[in-house]
Design a protein around this motif. Structure first.
Motif, PDB file in Angstrom:
ATOM      1  N   GLN A 154       0.803  -1.234   0.000  1.00  0.00           N
ATOM      2  CA  GLN A 154       0.000   0.000   0.000  1.00  0.00           C
ATOM      3  C   GLN A 154       0.830   1.275   0.000  1.00  0.00           C
ATOM      4  OE1 GLN A 154      -2.593  -0.738   3.288  1.00  0.00           O
ATOM      5  NE2 GLN A 154      -3.723  -2.302   2.165  1.00  0.00           N
ATOM      6  N   THR A 155       1.574   1.425  -1.109  1.00  0.00           N
ATOM      7  CA  THR A 155       2.408   2.633  -1.182  1.00  0.00           C
ATOM      8  C   THR A 155       1.736   3.752  -1.968  1.00  0.00           C
ATOM      9  OG1 THR A 155       3.448   1.889  -3.205  1.00  0.00           O
ATOM     10  CG2 THR A 155       4.587   1.332  -1.166  1.00  0.00           C
ATOM     11  N   ASP A 156       0.657   3.426  -2.712  1.00  0.00           N
ATOM     12  CA  ASP A 156       0.154   4.401  -3.674  1.00  0.00           C
ATOM     13  C   ASP A 156      -0.476   5.648  -3.068  1.00  0.00           C
ATOM     14  OD1 ASP A 156       1.181   3.098  -5.735  1.00  0.00           O
ATOM     15  OD2 ASP A 156      -0.689   2.316  -6.545  1.00  0.00           O
ATOM     16  N   PHE A 157      -1.491   5.442  -2.249  1.00  0.00           N
ATOM     17  CA  PHE A 157      -2.148   6.601  -1.643  1.00  0.00           C
ATOM     18  C   PHE A 157      -2.099   6.474  -0.136  1.00  0.00           C
ATOM     19  CE2 PHE A 157      -4.200   6.245  -5.782  1.00  0.00           C
ATOM     20  CZ  PHE A 157      -3.973   7.518  -6.269  1.00  0.00           C
ATOM     21  N   ILE A 158      -1.678   7.495   0.496  1.00  0.00           N
ATOM     22  CA  ILE A 158      -1.747   7.505   1.952  1.00  0.00           C
ATOM     23  C   ILE A 158      -2.369   8.830   2.374  1.00  0.00           C
ATOM     24  CG2 ILE A 158       0.228   5.958   2.368  1.00  0.00           C
ATOM     25  CD1 ILE A 158       1.894   8.445   3.028  1.00  0.00           C
ATOM     26  N   THR A 159      -2.931   8.859   3.549  1.00  0.00           N
ATOM     27  CA  THR A 159      -3.503  10.123   4.018  1.00  0.00           C
ATOM     28  C   THR A 159      -2.373  10.986   4.563  1.00  0.00           C
ATOM     29  OG1 THR A 159      -3.831   9.331   6.253  1.00  0.00           O
ATOM     30  CG2 THR A 159      -5.644   8.944   4.708  1.00  0.00           C
ATOM     31  N   ALA A 160      -2.677  12.262   4.691  1.00  0.00           N
ATOM     32  CA  ALA A 160      -1.673  13.175   5.249  1.00  0.00           C
ATOM     33  C   ALA A 160      -1.346  12.763   6.677  1.00  0.00           C
ATOM     34  CB  ALA A 160      -2.194  14.606   5.201  1.00  0.00           C
ATOM     35  N   LYS A 161      -2.325  12.160   7.340  1.00  0.00           N
ATOM     36  CA  LYS A 161      -2.061  11.714   8.727  1.00  0.00           C
ATOM     37  C   LYS A 161      -1.016  10.592   8.714  1.00  0.00           C
ATOM     38  CE  LYS A 161      -4.062  10.299  13.058  1.00  0.00           C
ATOM     39  NZ  LYS A 161      -4.132   8.845  13.035  1.00  0.00           N
ATOM     40  N   GLN A 162      -1.174   9.670   7.728  1.00  0.00           N
ATOM     41  CA  GLN A 162      -0.174   8.601   7.624  1.00  0.00           C
ATOM     42  C   GLN A 162       1.208   9.182   7.318  1.00  0.00           C
ATOM     43  OE1 GLN A 162      -2.562   6.408   4.788  1.00  0.00           O
ATOM     44  NE2 GLN A 162      -2.290   4.547   5.983  1.00  0.00           N
ATOM     45  N   LEU A 163       1.200  10.218   6.475  1.00  0.00           N
ATOM     46  CA  LEU A 163       2.459  10.877   6.129  1.00  0.00           C
ATOM     47  C   LEU A 163       3.093  11.481   7.384  1.00  0.00           C
ATOM     48  CD1 LEU A 163       4.189  11.631   3.652  1.00  0.00           C
ATOM     49  CD2 LEU A 163       2.927  13.758   3.527  1.00  0.00           C
ATOM     50  N   TYR A 164       2.224  12.079   8.187  1.00  0.00           N
ATOM     51  CA  TYR A 164       2.662  12.669   9.454  1.00  0.00           C
ATOM     52  C   TYR A 164       3.203  11.589  10.392  1.00  0.00           C
ATOM     53  CZ  TYR A 164       2.137  15.014  13.975  1.00  0.00           C
ATOM     54  OH  TYR A 164       2.359  15.514  15.215  1.00  0.00           O
ATOM     55  N   GLU A 165       2.488  10.453  10.431  1.00  0.00           N
ATOM     56  CA  GLU A 165       2.928   9.328  11.271  1.00  0.00           C
ATOM     57  C   GLU A 165       4.307   8.846  10.818  1.00  0.00           C
ATOM     58  OE1 GLU A 165       1.352   7.975  13.888  1.00  0.00           O
ATOM     59  OE2 GLU A 165      -0.294   9.413  13.712  1.00  0.00           O
ATOM     60  N   ARG A 166       4.477   8.760   9.463  1.00  0.00           N
ATOM     61  CA  ARG A 166       5.745   8.268   8.940  1.00  0.00           C
ATOM     62  C   ARG A 166       6.882   9.194   9.365  1.00  0.00           C
ATOM     63  NH1 ARG A 166       6.069   7.377   2.623  1.00  0.00           N
ATOM     64  NH2 ARG A 166       4.333   5.998   3.020  1.00  0.00           N
ATOM     65  N   ARG A 167       6.599  10.482   9.338  1.00  0.00           N
ATOM     66  CA  ARG A 167       7.622  11.448   9.766  1.00  0.00           C
ATOM     67  C   ARG A 167       7.928  11.318  11.242  1.00  0.00           C
ATOM     68  NH1 ARG A 167      10.690  15.370   7.823  1.00  0.00           N
ATOM     69  NH2 ARG A 167      11.078  16.636   9.627  1.00  0.00           N
ATOM     70  N   LYS A 168       6.922  10.835  11.974  1.00  0.00           N
ATOM     71  CA  LYS A 168       7.179  10.630  13.406  1.00  0.00           C
ATOM     72  C   LYS A 168       8.179   9.495  13.649  1.00  0.00           C
ATOM     73  CE  LYS A 168       3.238  10.364  15.551  1.00  0.00           C
ATOM     74  NZ  LYS A 168       2.057  10.448  16.398  1.00  0.00           N
ATOM     75  N   ASP A 169       8.274   8.589  12.660  1.00  0.00           N
ATOM     76  CA  ASP A 169       9.255   7.491  12.764  1.00  0.00           C
ATOM     77  C   ASP A 169      10.681   7.990  12.535  1.00  0.00           C
ATOM     78  OD1 ASP A 169       7.258   5.693  13.120  1.00  0.00           O
ATOM     79  OD2 ASP A 169       7.214   5.016  11.019  1.00  0.00           O
ATOM     80  N   LEU A 170      10.773   9.199  11.964  1.00  0.00           N
ATOM     81  CA  LEU A 170      12.075   9.753  11.627  1.00  0.00           C
ATOM     82  C   LEU A 170      12.973   9.757  12.874  1.00  0.00           C
ATOM     83  CD1 LEU A 170      12.383  12.878   9.470  1.00  0.00           C
ATOM     84  CD2 LEU A 170      13.612  12.824  11.608  1.00  0.00           C
ATOM     85  N   GLN A 171      14.197   9.280  12.680  1.00  0.00           N
ATOM     86  CA  GLN A 171      15.137   9.235  13.809  1.00  0.00           C
ATOM     87  C   GLN A 171      16.302  10.169  13.521  1.00  0.00           C
ATOM     88  OE1 GLN A 171      15.165   4.865  13.177  1.00  0.00           O
ATOM     89  NE2 GLN A 171      15.429   4.783  15.390  1.00  0.00           N
ATOM     90  N   ARG A 172      17.023  10.500  14.575  1.00  0.00           N
ATOM     91  CA  ARG A 172      18.152  11.410  14.392  1.00  0.00           C
ATOM     92  C   ARG A 172      19.441  10.820  14.935  1.00  0.00           C
ATOM     93  NH1 ARG A 172      17.012  16.373  12.455  1.00  0.00           N
ATOM     94  NH2 ARG A 172      14.811  16.930  12.440  1.00  0.00           N
ATOM     95  N   LEU A 173      20.460  10.980  14.132  1.00  0.00           N
ATOM     96  CA  LEU A 173      21.777  10.451  14.478  1.00  0.00           C
ATOM     97  C   LEU A 173      22.657  11.615  14.926  1.00  0.00           C
ATOM     98  CD1 LEU A 173      24.044   8.304  14.377  1.00  0.00           C
ATOM     99  CD2 LEU A 173      24.232   8.745  11.927  1.00  0.00           C
ATOM    100  N   SER A 174      23.241  11.467  16.099  1.00  0.00           N
ATOM    101  CA  SER A 174      24.070  12.549  16.635  1.00  0.00           C
ATOM    102  C   SER A 174      25.476  12.508  16.011  1.00  0.00           C
ATOM    103  CB  SER A 174      24.179  12.386  18.150  1.00  0.00           C
ATOM    104  OG  SER A 174      25.140  13.275  18.655  1.00  0.00           O
ATOM    105  N   PHE A 175      26.105  13.667  15.952  1.00  0.00           N
ATOM    106  CA  PHE A 175      27.497  13.767  15.501  1.00  0.00           C
ATOM    107  C   PHE A 175      28.455  13.693  16.688  1.00  0.00           C
ATOM    108  CE2 PHE A 175      25.126  15.708  12.147  1.00  0.00           C
ATOM    109  CZ  PHE A 175      25.854  15.509  10.993  1.00  0.00           C
ATOM    110  N   ALA A 176      27.886  13.589  17.889  1.00  0.00           N
ATOM    111  CA  ALA A 176      28.669  13.753  19.116  1.00  0.00           C
ATOM    112  C   ALA A 176      29.373  15.113  19.103  1.00  0.00           C
ATOM    113  CB  ALA A 176      29.672  12.617  19.319  1.00  0.00           C
ATOM    114  N   SER A 177      28.733  16.065  18.478  1.00  0.00           N
ATOM    115  CA  SER A 177      29.187  17.458  18.477  1.00  0.00           C
ATOM    116  C   SER A 177      27.906  18.275  18.549  1.00  0.00           C
ATOM    117  CB  SER A 177      29.949  17.777  17.187  1.00  0.00           C
ATOM    118  OG  SER A 177      29.724  19.124  16.782  1.00  0.00           O
ATOM    119  N   SER A 178      27.738  19.011  19.637  1.00  0.00           N
ATOM    120  CA  SER A 178      26.450  19.700  19.763  1.00  0.00           C
ATOM    121  C   SER A 178      26.316  20.803  18.717  1.00  0.00           C
ATOM    122  CB  SER A 178      26.240  20.222  21.185  1.00  0.00           C
ATOM    123  OG  SER A 178      27.299  21.061  21.531  1.00  0.00           O
TER     124      SER A 178
END
Ligand code: GTP
Ligand code: MG
Length: 323
Positions: free
Chosen positions: A64-88
């Motif tokens: 089910q990649t074709d159509f997603i709701t904006a809410k699903q898009l928002y949810e997917r962005r919530k999965d986004l993770q961040r990798l630190s550089f160990a440099s603030s």
């Protein structure tokens, strides 16, 4: 039911023979079929146009990649993770660390610190989230032969980590020409999925392309191949929620009367494909400065860092530190 389909052979239109052809061409999951361009299924797996279309549609319907709701898009962005550089400083520059589901490009002259940053990120990726990592492995595609295992060993040791374990978590591929580079990325989806890769590095993205396609007449072919290569990297980043880092050199910008006489190589294709572009420069006192030069939402700002035993660390220019 769609949920039950886990093997490519369960897809409508895929018999054992086709399944074999697909697997041999590197497509061995439904997700890899769903994101592959039709043209590629035809060329690489030797499928008929109509068969390729049918399989691609079936794969996309299944996950089910074709159509997603904006809410699903928002949810997917919530999965986004961040990798630190160990440099603030660098973390702050990138809005809290390097994003998954995106391509981040580090651009700079020789010795600016691009490869050092890639190696450092390869260490941190493996750390738990509380230490800024992504708890995953790294796929490091090296086009210039500049990845140094002993340097990674040194960084890991300086960070009081087990260096051998860190080296074990980096899957390394030295690629020797642009075809080899493209092929490696074509097959990367599988390894990224199986090995739980959370960072995919291509250091550097253009060197082979620049060396092989010389002269104006070959430029459009080069840019087409580069475009497809970059989009494949982005699809892997998005489908597997991993971070992609690429590095790039600068080239002279004859149009610049004022300001920076250099610009990133690779033209518009690379400019459009990279989600965030960060320019690295050597500064005085042996420091380096990183600047956001293109990003959909990061403000244009700069960060000072230095290259040390631990890899990269925060730095401040002397005159600022003293005041
Ligand atoms: P190109 O690949 O040549 O375009 O450059 P790059 O931007 O990848 O540069 P790289 O990341 O290789 O940075 C090289 C610089 O890092 C060197 O000039 C050194 O100043 C520094 N460097 C490399 N290894 C070490 C090290 O072990 N310790 C320290 N302190 N600095 C290092
Ligand atoms: Mg380098």
């Amino acid at each position: 039911m769609a949920e039950a389909i886990v093997d490519i052979q369960d897809l409508n239109g895929v018999g054992p023979v086709t399944a074999n052809k697909l697997r041999e061409a590197g497509y061995d999951s439904i997700a890899s079929l769903a994101i592959a361009p039709i043209r590629e299924l035809i060329d690489k797996a030797g499928l008929e146009n109509s068969v390729a279309l049918k399989i691609s549609r079936a794969a996309r319907e299944t996950i089910q990649t074709d159509f997603i709701t904006a809410k699903q898009l928002y949810e997917r962005r919530k999965d986004l993770q961040r990798l630190s550089f160990a440099s603030s400083n660098l973390d702050k520059l990138l809005g809290g660390g390097l994003e998954t589901q995106a391509i981040t490009e580090f651009v700079g002259e020789f010795g600016a610190g691009k490869s050092q940053i890639c190696m450092k990120l390869s260490v941190i990726t493996q750390l738990p989230a509380k230490d800024g990592g992504l708890e995953g492995k790294v796929l490091f595609i090296d086009t210039e032969g500049t990845f140094a295992a002993q340097r990674v060993y040194q960084m890991a040791t300086a960070m009081q980590l087990d260096p051998e374990k860190i080296l074990d978590g980096i899957i390394y591929s030295r690629v020797y020409n642009s075809d080899h580079q493209i092929l490696t990325v074509d097959h990367a989806f599988k390894i990224c999925q199986e090995e739980k890769i959370k960072l995919l590095v291509v250091d550097s993205i253009l060197s082979h392309f620049r060396g092989e396609y010389i002269g104006r007449e070959s430029l459009s072919e080069r840019q087409q191949r580069l475009n497809s290569h970059l989009h494949k990297l982005l699809r892997i980043a998005q489908a597997l929620n991993l971070a992609v880092v690429i590095t790039n050199q600068v080239q002279a910008n004859p149009q610049a009367f004022f300001g920076d006489p250099t610009r990133p190589a690779g033209g518009n294709i690379l400019a459009h494909a990279s989600t965030h572009r960060v320019m690295l420069k050597k500064a005085s006192q042996g420091l380096r400065v990183a600047k956001i030069i293109d990003s959909p939402y990061l403000p244009e700002s700069e960060a000072y860092f230095q290259i040390t035993e631990k890899g990269v660390e925060d730095a401040a220019p002397k005159n600022r530190r003293d005041d």
